[in-house]
Design an enzyme around this catalytic site. Sequence first.
Site, PDB file in Angstrom:
ATOM      1  N   SER A  61      87.126  20.394   2.214  1.00 15.28           N
ATOM      2  CA  SER A  61      86.191  19.868   3.198  1.00 15.28           C
ATOM      3  C   SER A  61      84.865  20.608   3.223  1.00 15.28           C
ATOM      4  O   SER A  61      83.836  20.035   3.594  1.00 15.28           O
ATOM      5  CB  SER A  61      86.813  19.916   4.597  1.00 15.28           C
ATOM      6  OG  SER A  61      87.081  21.251   4.983  1.00 15.28           O
ATOM      7  N   LYS A  83      88.179   9.447   9.119  1.00 17.69           N
ATOM      8  CA  LYS A  83      87.002   9.710   8.288  1.00 17.69           C
ATOM      9  C   LYS A  83      86.558   8.409   7.629  1.00 17.69           C
ATOM     10  O   LYS A  83      85.898   7.602   8.263  1.00 17.69           O
ATOM     11  CB  LYS A  83      87.328  10.826   7.301  1.00 17.69           C
ATOM     12  CG  LYS A  83      87.657  12.138   8.032  1.00 17.69           C
ATOM     13  CD  LYS A  83      88.023  13.241   7.118  1.00 17.69           C
ATOM     14  CE  LYS A  83      88.213  14.559   7.881  1.00 17.69           C
ATOM     15  NZ  LYS A  83      89.306  14.527   8.871  1.00 17.69           N
ATOM     16  N   HIS A  89      89.929  14.070   3.057  1.00 17.45           N
ATOM     17  CA  HIS A  89      88.560  13.764   2.639  1.00 17.45           C
ATOM     18  C   HIS A  89      88.506  12.901   1.382  1.00 17.45           C
ATOM     19  O   HIS A  89      87.455  12.817   0.732  1.00 17.45           O
ATOM     20  CB  HIS A  89      87.779  15.059   2.456  1.00 17.45           C
ATOM     21  CG  HIS A  89      87.569  15.787   3.743  1.00 17.45           C
ATOM     22  ND1 HIS A  89      86.518  15.524   4.584  1.00 17.45           N
ATOM     23  CD2 HIS A  89      88.310  16.749   4.361  1.00 17.45           C
ATOM     24  CE1 HIS A  89      86.599  16.297   5.652  1.00 17.45           C
ATOM     25  NE2 HIS A  89      87.678  17.047   5.540  1.00 17.45           N
TER      26      HIS A  89
END
Length: 401
Positions: A193, A251, A221
């Site tokens: 990240s 996300k 991610h």
Amino acid sequence: MSNRGFDLADRVAARRDAALYRDLAPVDRVAERSYFAPDPGVGLPVLDGRQHLVFASNNYLGLTQHDRVQEAASQAAEVVGTGAGSSRLVTGDTLVHRDLEMQLSEVNGTDRALAFSSGYAANVGTIAALSPDVVFSDELNHASIVDGCRLSGADVVVYDHCDADSLREELTHRAETHPATESWLVVTDSVSSMDGTVAPLGAICDAAEAFGAWVMVDEAHATGLYDHGGGIVQREGLADRVHVQMGTLSKALASQGGYVAGSEALVEYLVNTARSFVFSTGLAPPAAAAASEALHITRHGECRDRLWSNVAHLRAGLVDLGYHVWGDSQILPVVVGDRVDALALAEAVRERGVVAPAIRPPTVPEGTSRLRVVPMATHSKADIETCIEAFRAAGEEVGLL
């Protein structure tokens, strides 16, 4: 009378003195452009009059403002309810949850998937429930992985970041010094990240398989950004070699929550033993529906291509200016080194209408302070050029270029 409480004001002051203090920054919307407000504390935020370009969000595909995602959330709220109302083991398990989990299992190439109320809960609950004797953990793994290891009671062996040779050395040493009856779990983020690096998952699987260890990959991610809406595991064709696939809905999938995908036995076991699942109210139905629609869009739409085009454009522009840009993913850490320089650069960039906050120790190691720069699929080419120009002018102003 003894005072056995906590002097929190002094603790906060110490963080200020060490340049570690952080505050909140309310915004009017989660998108590629937003109005910000200074942290008001207990009061209501007052938005600034200037809109800023946001190059700091994990809303990678920009789907929080997509009409289909918003409509899916609205319909779920109207038909199913705004909240699950209880643990999914009581009455909080809805058809919306099951539809999301069916899609997640299809994307990840697994028997089943299980949605948690957050990605943090998914990691902590899963690792603790598996209760391995030993966890082999990448040195830069996310805090939720670290905390899951602590709660599991396992011996934790840390290997060098994204280094399969280091992992193999640690596996070999443990095998030579401890009983063969131990249960082993290798855990890594697929995309770091803060560094933007991509783990060598194939080599990690090779090392783990040589010793009979299980592999767990956190795709927080990467979820939604690669082949057919999958992550690095899907890009590398490793679904049949990774025992536990974890990801987030908060996300690229523009919602809230996390999930674990794997075998039927794994999901059944977690339903019964993962405390963060058993003792949490189920994921809110609108969140589940929004994530499900976002996943459908990323599987069949063009937003992933737009993101990667913007990533290439922005990376090239920053490198051409002379910045040191790390990573191999959509996360572009502009490494400055000194924390004071990083703060100055972030402020100078912000004055030019671009938000890209400084990341400092202890979040990252000393000497590696950086601005974590992240484009979104919904940024235009003009937006990317504006960002590059802001970094040029700001870098010159603070003496970094």
